[in-house]
Design a protein around this motif. Structure first.
Motif, PDB file in Angstrom:
ATOM      1  N   LEU A 226       0.908  -1.053  -0.066  1.00 36.31           N
ATOM      2  CA  LEU A 226      -0.088   0.073  -0.065  1.00 36.31           C
ATOM      3  C   LEU A 226       0.826   1.192  -0.090  1.00 36.31           C
ATOM      4  O   LEU A 226       0.513   2.474  -0.667  1.00 36.31           O
ATOM      5  CB  LEU A 226      -0.878   0.208   1.204  1.00 36.31           C
ATOM      6  CG  LEU A 226      -2.028  -0.679   1.052  1.00 36.31           C
ATOM      7  CD1 LEU A 226      -2.720  -1.002   2.606  1.00 36.31           C
ATOM      8  CD2 LEU A 226      -3.197  -0.140   0.063  1.00 36.31           C
ATOM      9  N   ALA A 227       1.951   1.244   0.888  1.00 36.18           N
ATOM     10  CA  ALA A 227       2.844   2.381   0.823  1.00 36.18           C
ATOM     11  C   ALA A 227       3.544   2.554  -0.337  1.00 36.18           C
ATOM     12  O   ALA A 227       3.538   3.891  -0.660  1.00 36.18           O
ATOM     13  CB  ALA A 227       3.598   2.361   2.155  1.00 36.18           C
ATOM     14  N   PHE A 230       1.125   3.815  -3.117  1.00 37.20           N
ATOM     15  CA  PHE A 230       0.804   5.050  -2.914  1.00 37.20           C
ATOM     16  C   PHE A 230       1.914   5.943  -3.453  1.00 37.20           C
ATOM     17  O   PHE A 230       1.791   6.978  -3.883  1.00 37.20           O
ATOM     18  CB  PHE A 230       0.517   5.147  -1.251  1.00 37.20           C
ATOM     19  CG  PHE A 230      -0.306   6.361  -1.100  1.00 37.20           C
ATOM     20  CD1 PHE A 230      -1.843   6.101  -0.956  1.00 37.20           C
ATOM     21  CD2 PHE A 230      -0.045   7.755  -0.915  1.00 37.20           C
ATOM     22  CE1 PHE A 230      -2.729   7.062  -0.456  1.00 37.20           C
ATOM     23  CE2 PHE A 230      -1.002   8.691  -0.684  1.00 37.20           C
ATOM     24  CZ  PHE A 230      -2.524   8.376  -0.415  1.00 37.20           C
ATOM     25  N   ALA A 234       1.242   8.541  -6.516  1.00 36.88           N
ATOM     26  CA  ALA A 234       1.197  10.131  -6.346  1.00 36.88           C
ATOM     27  C   ALA A 234       1.976  10.616  -7.322  1.00 36.88           C
ATOM     28  O   ALA A 234       1.754  11.656  -7.768  1.00 36.88           O
ATOM     29  CB  ALA A 234       1.832  10.310  -4.831  1.00 36.88           C
ATOM     30  N   ALA A 351      -4.621   1.006  -3.729  1.00 36.01           N
ATOM     31  CA  ALA A 351      -3.916   2.270  -3.302  1.00 36.01           C
ATOM     32  C   ALA A 351      -3.591   3.234  -4.581  1.00 36.01           C
ATOM     33  O   ALA A 351      -3.579   4.451  -4.475  1.00 36.01           O
ATOM     34  CB  ALA A 351      -2.538   1.787  -2.652  1.00 36.01           C
ATOM     35  N   GLY A 355      -5.911   6.363  -3.578  1.00 33.14           N
ATOM     36  CA  GLY A 355      -4.733   7.441  -3.181  1.00 33.14           C
ATOM     37  C   GLY A 355      -4.423   8.752  -3.440  1.00 33.14           C
ATOM     38  O   GLY A 355      -4.693   9.822  -3.190  1.00 33.14           O
ATOM     39  N   PRO A 356      -4.315   8.744  -4.869  1.00 33.50           N
ATOM     40  CA  PRO A 356      -4.062  10.061  -5.709  1.00 33.50           C
ATOM     41  C   PRO A 356      -5.339  10.914  -5.485  1.00 33.50           C
ATOM     42  O   PRO A 356      -5.209  12.385  -5.178  1.00 33.50           O
ATOM     43  CB  PRO A 356      -3.971   9.728  -6.914  1.00 33.50           C
ATOM     44  CG  PRO A 356      -3.314   8.472  -6.961  1.00 33.50           C
ATOM     45  CD  PRO A 356      -4.026   7.554  -5.792  1.00 33.50           C
ATOM     46  N   VAL A 375       2.807  11.064   1.933  1.00 33.98           N
ATOM     47  CA  VAL A 375       3.735  10.054   1.066  1.00 33.98           C
ATOM     48  C   VAL A 375       4.944   9.676   1.734  1.00 33.98           C
ATOM     49  O   VAL A 375       5.355   8.491   2.056  1.00 33.98           O
ATOM     50  CB  VAL A 375       3.810  10.285  -0.397  1.00 33.98           C
ATOM     51  CG1 VAL A 375       4.642   9.000  -1.111  1.00 33.98           C
ATOM     52  CG2 VAL A 375       2.453  10.673  -1.136  1.00 33.98           C
ATOM     53  N   LEU A 378       4.423   7.369   4.652  1.00 35.92           N
ATOM     54  CA  LEU A 378       3.940   5.783   4.318  1.00 35.92           C
ATOM     55  C   LEU A 378       5.602   5.277   3.896  1.00 35.92           C
ATOM     56  O   LEU A 378       5.724   4.008   4.311  1.00 35.92           O
ATOM     57  CB  LEU A 378       3.267   5.951   3.192  1.00 35.92           C
ATOM     58  CG  LEU A 378       1.742   6.166   3.574  1.00 35.92           C
ATOM     59  CD1 LEU A 378       0.752   6.495   2.531  1.00 35.92           C
ATOM     60  CD2 LEU A 378       1.200   5.226   4.618  1.00 35.92           C
TER      61      LEU A 378
END
Length: 404
Positions: A226-227, A230, A234, A351, A355-356, A375, A378
């Motif tokens: 996920l991190a 992300f 992003a 994600a 996320g974005p 971000v 994360l």
């Protein structure tokens, strides 16, 4: 590696290259599509929501479909949807029908979601067969395709080449790659029993996919993916605008900054195999997360747009291996490899999609540069948890790898 496995791997690489080219081709022609539809930027945002809607549906159902029908069938359906989606978008653009473009994007997103999760499962199985990393190069082919598609799109835009003809040609390219890929993929990969045994506890489908998250280690791997997803998503969605709004550079300079990011992602993924074999995935992912974090810090605080643009190379190199390596770690299981890879891949793609937009809502209040601290946090979490990637069976040796 025997000849069928070599063809299997090469076909996956080819299709991911074509898929990346197709996705970037669409992104590059988005302004031309908006002009052809003669809609406002806000209305275009609603049209683009078709892509997100389809993608969410695709990534949600891909894992269960692989468990029921196998990766080959799922990839075939996904590829057909991608081709159909591009053709519908091309027709909708030519007819200036926003509803048609929305529907085409929904098909495109759904097909990409179905195919990509299934491809990750196929790649993880090949890794276990040949004992060498495959997923980093597989994702590297997709990244290379995005670079090719972006450059092609820029050139055709400059030449005022019709959007419909461009997307139709790309659809034909993807169709050809899909036919070859489906022929080379063996039947039944990931079907019911995954890649390693006969684990049927809890049933198949979505229930079986969710059941694997009872494993604490897989939950930690899911947090890492996920991190890292992300961090990648992003940049894909916001980096050009961050440079334009945050550093007041031209739109062309913002696009070139994104091209530098995408190129560094491609380089990192193609270089990942030897690094993983030498240092192991725990060290590689930990150092990757720290590298991305360092680049992101410079992007956030730098007083110079040139320095910030150069730092995006560190951001791209650091983010490049997180997603494919965590998927490889998820596949280290003698029975439920397909379900585990499918579940973690789905978490990663969620994600990418959720996320974005969430960052965009926050940026309305504090600005894009400051928003990127989310971000950054994360990435620190991913580096801290990277030790979870080193426990379990090692696909190359069948032993218990040492964590770092």
């Amino acid at each position: 590696m025997d000849a069928p496995t070599r063809r299997w791997r090469a076909a996956l690489f080819l299709f991911m290259l074509a898929a990346g080219t197709g996705m970037a081709s669409w992104v590059a022609r988005t302004p031309a599509v908006r002009d052809a539809l003669d809609v406002s930027t806000g209305a275009m945002g609603l049209v683009l929501f078709g892509l997100s809607t389809g993608s969410m549906a695709g990534v949600t159902f891909s894992g269960p479909l692989v468990r029921r029908y196998g990766g080959r069938a799922t990839i075939g359906v996904g590829a057909a949807l991608v081709v159909a989606g591009l053709l519908v978008v091309a027709a909708g653009t030519g007819l200036a029908q926003a509803v048609g473009v929305f529907g085409g994007l929904a098909l495109l997103g759904g097909g990409m979601g179905l195919a990509e999760v299934a491809f990750n499962i196929e790649g993880a199985v090949i890794e276990s067969v040949i004992g060498r990393p495959v997923l980093p190069v597989l994702h590297g082919c997709f990244s290379l395709g995005t670079v090719v598609g972006a450059l092609l799109g820029m050139a055709l835009t400059a030449a005022a080449f019709p959007v419909g003809l461009h997307l139709t040609a790309v659809a034909a390219l993807i169709a050809a790659a899909a036919v070859r890929a489906v022929r080379a993929i063996p039947h039944g990969t990931g079907k019911e029993t995954g890649s390693g045994g006969s684990s049927r506890q809890g049933g198949g489908g979505l229930r079986g996919q969710l059941r694997v998250f009872r494993d604490r280690r897989l939950v930690l791997i899911g947090v890492i993916v996920l991190a890292m997803a992300f961090a990648e998503g992003a940049a894909n969605d916001w980096l050009p605008l961050l440079m334009v709004d945050g550093y007041h550079v031209s739109a062309t300079a913002g696009s070139l900054t994104f091209l530098a990011f995408a190129s560094s992602m491609t380089l990192g993924r193609f270089a990942g195999g030897p690094l993983l074999e030498r240092f192991g995935r725990v060290r590689v992912v930990r150092i990757s997360a720290v590298t991305a974090a360092l680049g992101l810090v410079v992007v956030i605080v730098s007083p110079s747009p040139l320095m910030a643009g150069a730092a995006t190379v560190l951001w791209g190199l650091g983010a490049s291996l997180g997603f494919p390596v965590t998927l490889s770690a998820a596949g280290d299981h003698p029975h439920d490899a397909a379900a585990r890879v499918g579940a973690v891949a789905t978490a990663g793609y969620v994600a990418f999609l959720v996320g974005p937009p969430a960052l965009g809502l926050l940026a309305d209040h504090i600005g894009l540069r400051l928003t990127m601290t989310v971000v950054l946090a994360l990435l620190i979490v991913a580096s801290t948890l990277a030790g979870a990637l080193g426990t379990g069976r090692d696909a190359r040796t069948g032993t218990e790898p040492v964590t770092a």
